[in-house]
Design an enzyme around this catalytic site. Structure first.
Site, PDB file in Angstrom:
ATOM      1  N   CYS A 118       0.890  -1.158   0.000  1.00  0.00           N
ATOM      2  CA  CYS A 118       0.000   0.000   0.000  1.00  0.00           C
ATOM      3  C   CYS A 118       0.921   1.198   0.000  1.00  0.00           C
ATOM      4  CB  CYS A 118      -0.912   0.041   1.225  1.00  0.00           C
ATOM      5  SG  CYS A 118      -1.863   1.579   1.269  1.00  0.00           S
ATOM      6  N   SER A 122      -1.241   1.641   4.707  1.00  0.00           N
ATOM      7  CA  SER A 122      -0.986   0.257   5.103  1.00  0.00           C
ATOM      8  C   SER A 122      -2.181  -0.639   4.808  1.00  0.00           C
ATOM      9  CB  SER A 122      -0.655   0.206   6.591  1.00  0.00           C
ATOM     10  OG  SER A 122      -1.721   0.793   7.320  1.00  0.00           O
ATOM     11  N   CYS A 123      -2.937  -0.345   3.752  1.00  0.00           N
ATOM     12  CA  CYS A 123      -4.100  -1.164   3.416  1.00  0.00           C
ATOM     13  C   CYS A 123      -3.651  -2.609   3.202  1.00  0.00           C
ATOM     14  CB  CYS A 123      -4.772  -0.630   2.154  1.00  0.00           C
ATOM     15  SG  CYS A 123      -5.414   1.033   2.409  1.00  0.00           S
TER      16      CYS A 123
HETATM   17 FE    FE Z   1      -3.539   2.027   3.219  1.00  0.00          FE
END
Ligand code: FE
Length: 213
Positions: A118, A122-123
């Site tokens: 990501c 922080s996906c």
């Molecule tokens: Fe993210």
């Protein structure tokens, strides 16, 4: 919107300060201040927050993704379903919800290696992998996974032939990816459960491959 989702965990494996003697991480202080402010205004219930953390730290984890991968390796119809509609195929195994509303499965083959990142934050596909490791959230990984993926892979111990194309997928609030690693050689006689035990978290992020048996 990319940033309309919450990232409640700021540590890896339950500890936020892995380096002894390192200066305090400003992110930790900011997170604590934000938490205090939200709780103080009654916007967040600490018990609910803890329940979510407990769920993703203790129950939801890479073993979920590993069972999806093992089934994909052994059941061609399931693999086909994953290719067509990963969200539904994964939900059918009981893994859905928060941060996994729109899943895409990307398959490693001899000619293509997939890796997820990501770049903005922080996906990460929580229902199948749990909470992301600290390195996944690091600025270095987020930048370098895109600019020099082969160098990053080498640092993780993954050396691919030049003939293998590396595809990097940028996760967003809308779409989360799960890498389906290649089934290792020498596993023909293994059961689905035995296969699942071989599937590592990093192999489903695309920063590892699974060694032959
Ligand atoms: Fe993210």
């Amino acid at each position: 919107m990319h940033d309309d989702h919450d990232h409640p965990n700021d540590g890896d494996d339950g500890h936020a300060h892995p380096h002894h003697g390192a200066p305090p991480d400003p992110l930790v202080a900011r997170t604590a201040a934000l938490r205090e402010s939200l709780v103080g205004r009654g916007l967040v219930d600490p018990a609910t927050m803890q329940a979510i953390l407990d769920l993703y730290e203790k129950e939801v984890g890479p073993h979920n993704g590993a069972s999806v991968v093992a089934r994909a390796w052994t059941d061609p119809e399931y693999l086909e379903w994953l290719r067509r509609d990963a969200t539904a195929a994964i939900r059918a195994m009981g893994y859905g919800g928060r941060q996994g509303e729109h899943m895409v499965a990307v398959e490693n083959t001899p000619s293509v290696h997939n890796m997820i990142v990501c770049t903005l934050c922080s996906c990460y596909p929580w229902p199948v992998l749990g909470l992301p490791p600290a390195w996944y959230k690091s600025h270095a990984y987020r930048a370098r996974a895109v600019s020099e993926p082969r160098a990053v892979l080498r640092e993780f111990g993954v050396v691919l032939p030049d003939s293998t194309e590396v595809r990097v997928w940028d996760s967003t609030a809308e779409v989360r990816y799960l890498v389906i690693p290649r089934r290792p050689a020498g596993t023909e006689g293994l059961s689905e459960a035995e296969l699942a035990a071989l599937v590592t978290r990093d192999s489903m992020i695309g920063t590892a491959v699974i060694a032959p048996r």
